[in-house]
Design a protein around this motif. Structure first.
Motif, mmCIF file in Angstrom:
data_model
loop_
_atom_site.group_PDB
_atom_site.id
_atom_site.type_symbol
_atom_site.label_atom_id
_atom_site.label_comp_id
_atom_site.label_asym_id
_atom_site.label_seq_id
_atom_site.Cartn_x
_atom_site.Cartn_y
_atom_site.Cartn_z
ATOM 1 N N ASP A 88 -22.690 -55.293 51.903
ATOM 2 C CA ASP A 88 -21.916 -54.688 50.840
ATOM 3 C C ASP A 88 -20.479 -54.616 50.729
ATOM 4 O O ASP A 88 -19.828 -54.879 51.763
ATOM 5 N N ALA A 89 -19.793 -54.311 49.512
ATOM 6 C CA ALA A 89 -18.371 -54.230 49.601
ATOM 7 C C ALA A 89 -18.014 -52.822 50.283
ATOM 8 O O ALA A 89 -18.400 -51.824 49.834
ATOM 9 N N ILE A 90 -16.959 -52.882 50.901
ATOM 10 C CA ILE A 90 -16.363 -51.553 51.687
ATOM 11 C C ILE A 90 -15.144 -51.606 51.201
ATOM 12 O O ILE A 90 -14.004 -52.482 51.573
ATOM 13 N N ILE A 91 -14.624 -50.505 50.836
ATOM 14 C CA ILE A 91 -13.124 -50.120 50.270
ATOM 15 C C ILE A 91 -12.863 -48.711 50.658
ATOM 16 O O ILE A 91 -13.504 -47.794 50.479
ATOM 17 N N SER A 92 -11.757 -48.669 51.583
ATOM 18 C CA SER A 92 -11.221 -47.386 51.644
ATOM 19 C C SER A 92 -9.843 -47.192 51.308
ATOM 20 O O SER A 92 -9.084 -48.126 50.732
ATOM 21 N N THR A 93 -9.547 -45.841 50.754
ATOM 22 C CA THR A 93 -8.379 -45.412 50.174
ATOM 23 C C THR A 93 -7.873 -44.196 50.752
ATOM 24 O O THR A 93 -8.712 -43.239 51.005
ATOM 25 N N ASP A 94 -6.598 -43.970 50.969
ATOM 26 C CA ASP A 94 -5.965 -42.680 51.189
ATOM 27 C C ASP A 94 -5.647 -41.812 50.191
ATOM 28 O O ASP A 94 -4.869 -40.716 50.413
ATOM 29 N N GLY A 95 -5.970 -42.223 49.059
ATOM 30 C CA GLY A 95 -5.639 -41.374 47.716
ATOM 31 C C GLY A 95 -4.552 -41.922 47.087
ATOM 32 O O GLY A 95 -4.306 -41.744 45.760
ATOM 33 N N HIS A 96 -3.890 -42.791 47.851
ATOM 34 C CA HIS A 96 -2.572 -43.579 47.068
ATOM 35 C C HIS A 96 -2.786 -44.835 46.986
ATOM 36 O O HIS A 96 -2.295 -45.349 45.803
ATOM 37 N N GLU A 97 -3.626 -45.750 48.017
ATOM 38 C CA GLU A 97 -3.493 -47.098 47.739
ATOM 39 C C GLU A 97 -5.021 -47.635 48.740
ATOM 40 O O GLU A 97 -5.297 -46.760 49.561
ATOM 41 N N ILE A 98 -5.441 -48.700 48.463
ATOM 42 C CA ILE A 98 -6.465 -49.110 48.928
ATOM 43 C C ILE A 98 -5.734 -49.748 50.593
ATOM 44 O O ILE A 98 -4.797 -50.401 50.533
ATOM 45 N N ILE A 99 -6.537 -49.337 51.439
ATOM 46 C CA ILE A 99 -6.035 -49.571 53.091
ATOM 47 C C ILE A 99 -7.387 -50.534 53.772
ATOM 48 O O ILE A 99 -7.064 -51.076 54.777
ATOM 49 N N VAL A 100 -8.399 -50.598 53.037
ATOM 50 C CA VAL A 100 -9.379 -51.449 53.723
ATOM 51 C C VAL A 100 -10.155 -52.058 52.340
ATOM 52 O O VAL A 100 -10.407 -51.500 51.467
ATOM 53 N N PHE A 101 -10.404 -53.375 52.769
ATOM 54 C CA PHE A 101 -10.918 -54.248 51.594
ATOM 55 C C PHE A 101 -11.818 -55.478 52.482
ATOM 56 O O PHE A 101 -10.958 -56.478 52.681
ATOM 57 N N ASN A 102 -13.094 -55.381 52.572
ATOM 58 C CA ASN A 102 -13.882 -56.315 53.320
ATOM 59 C C ASN A 102 -13.855 -57.546 52.653
ATOM 60 O O ASN A 102 -13.846 -57.731 51.282
ATOM 61 N N ARG A 103 -14.473 -58.535 53.424
ATOM 62 C CA ARG A 103 -14.730 -59.864 52.908
ATOM 63 C C ARG A 103 -15.762 -59.752 51.550
ATOM 64 O O ARG A 103 -15.561 -60.308 50.655
ATOM 65 N N GLN A 104 -16.935 -59.075 51.606
ATOM 66 C CA GLN A 104 -17.700 -58.852 50.505
ATOM 67 C C GLN A 104 -17.036 -58.371 49.396
ATOM 68 O O GLN A 104 -17.240 -58.484 48.029
ATOM 69 N N ALA A 105 -16.219 -57.465 49.475
ATOM 70 C CA ALA A 105 -15.452 -56.671 48.328
ATOM 71 C C ALA A 105 -14.656 -57.695 47.739
ATOM 72 O O ALA A 105 -14.434 -57.888 46.540
ATOM 73 N N SER A 106 -14.107 -58.970 48.455
ATOM 74 C CA SER A 106 -13.379 -59.850 47.865
ATOM 75 C C SER A 106 -14.420 -60.831 47.023
ATOM 76 O O SER A 106 -13.868 -61.201 45.589
ATOM 77 N N LYS A 107 -15.445 -60.875 47.489
ATOM 78 C CA LYS A 107 -16.478 -61.627 46.776
ATOM 79 C C LYS A 107 -16.758 -61.114 45.295
ATOM 80 O O LYS A 107 -16.985 -61.582 44.333
ATOM 81 N N VAL A 108 -16.917 -59.522 45.584
ATOM 82 C CA VAL A 108 -17.523 -58.998 44.399
ATOM 83 C C VAL A 108 -16.352 -58.589 43.432
ATOM 84 O O VAL A 108 -16.571 -58.946 42.120
ATOM 85 N N PHE A 109 -15.176 -58.380 43.666
ATOM 86 C CA PHE A 109 -14.243 -58.004 42.647
ATOM 87 C C PHE A 109 -13.118 -59.048 42.430
ATOM 88 O O PHE A 109 -12.448 -59.141 41.605
ATOM 89 N N GLY A 110 -13.228 -60.082 43.422
ATOM 90 C CA GLY A 110 -12.375 -61.483 43.134
ATOM 91 C C GLY A 110 -11.064 -61.485 43.644
ATOM 92 O O GLY A 110 -10.175 -62.175 43.317
ATOM 93 N N TYR A 111 -10.560 -60.408 44.193
ATOM 94 C CA TYR A 111 -9.391 -60.263 44.624
ATOM 95 C C TYR A 111 -9.131 -60.537 46.361
ATOM 96 O O TYR A 111 -10.412 -60.351 46.891
ATOM 97 N N THR A 112 -8.340 -61.104 46.844
ATOM 98 C CA THR A 112 -8.172 -61.202 48.213
ATOM 99 C C THR A 112 -7.990 -60.034 48.877
ATOM 100 O O THR A 112 -7.369 -59.104 48.348
ATOM 101 N N SER A 113 -7.963 -60.069 49.976
ATOM 102 C CA SER A 113 -7.890 -58.822 50.900
ATOM 103 C C SER A 113 -6.256 -58.547 50.657
ATOM 104 O O SER A 113 -5.781 -57.372 50.513
ATOM 105 N N ASP A 114 -5.358 -59.590 50.760
ATOM 106 C CA ASP A 114 -3.912 -59.209 50.543
ATOM 107 C C ASP A 114 -3.499 -58.732 49.245
ATOM 108 O O ASP A 114 -2.636 -58.271 49.040
ATOM 109 N N GLU A 115 -4.358 -59.126 48.229
ATOM 110 C CA GLU A 115 -3.987 -58.823 46.904
ATOM 111 C C GLU A 115 -4.313 -57.385 46.746
ATOM 112 O O GLU A 115 -3.768 -56.796 46.070
ATOM 113 N N ALA A 116 -5.549 -56.890 47.344
ATOM 114 C CA ALA A 116 -6.068 -55.515 46.986
ATOM 115 C C ALA A 116 -5.404 -54.522 47.807
ATOM 116 O O ALA A 116 -5.157 -53.417 47.299
#
Length: 219
Positions: A110-138
């Motif tokens: 599954d896509a795993i995404i973490s945020t501190d309320g201001h910005e995304i700080i974790v974006f795993n490989r599956q999240a990149s596949k699902v949303f189309g963004y690379t980790s660096d972009e997200a």
């Protein structure tokens, strides 16, 4: 050292006000202040949770009688600095923990995404596949970019709660449906589970997102 205004301030429990640096008997003026012709000033401690981070000073080359309101203002700036430092320390601690877990995160289905309320700080490989963004972009981008604008308007209170770190009781730890938005603008049905981790006053919200397009099409 304690013979300087900064050192004296660090060991003091109260803000330090200097009317005339040349005649002050509590400490001597450091070369930096003397070279700039400093006469009057205020210095306060930038307090940290474990230890002071340093001293914030405001100085004038002209004699000046600083008011209690001036002192309060300088202290408020120091407090803001301390809060920013604490927040950054918390982010770095979370990121360090996530780096250790990155191989596990990247192998998750599954896509795993973490945020501190201001910005995304974790974006795993599956999240990149699902949303189309690379980790660096997200990383460093707002979570809202992953949700269609009309969904933001329709469920504004949920998104606001998510960004503010307040998960509605009916959603905490439970899987619910929403609509995601890929990098190319395509919208897709998704299931999401949100959990909150808090440590030392710092919090992180982690979302596990599953693209359920195939299931919805089959239904």
């Amino acid at each position: 050292d304690t013979g300087s205004q900064a050192g004296f301030t660090m060991s003091s429990t109260d803000p330090v006000i200097v009317d005339d640096l040349k005649t002050d008997q509590r400490f001597s003026g450091p070369k930096l202040l003397v070279d700039h012709g400093v006469t009057s000033g205020i210095s306060v401690v930038i307090e940290g949770q474990d230890h002071p981070y340093g001293v914030l000073g405001v100085h004038s080359s002209q004699p000046r009688a600083f008011t209690p309101e001036d002192v309060d203002f300088v202290q408020s700036v120091a407090n803001t600095l301390a809060s920013a430092i604490e927040r950054r320390r918390g982010e770095l601690a979370v990121l360090e923990g996530e780096r250790r877990l990155q191989p596990i995160l990247d192998n998750a289905s599954d896509a795993i995404i973490s945020t501190d309320g201001h910005e995304i700080i974790v974006f795993n490989r599956q999240a990149s596949k699902v949303f189309g963004y690379t980790s660096d972009e997200a990383l460093g981008r707002p979570f809202r970019m992953l949700i269609p604008d009309h969904f933001n308007r329709q469920y504004g209170n949920i998104i606001a709660a998510f960004v503010g770190g307040r998960i509605p009781q009916r959603l905490a730890g439970k899987r619910f449906e929403l609509v995601g938005r890929r990098k190319n603008g395509e919208e897709f049905p998704a299931e999401i589970t949100i959990s909150k981790v808090e440590d030392g006053g710092q919090w992180v919200l982690t979302s596990i997102v599953r693209d359920v397009t195939e299931r919805v099409q089959a239904q």
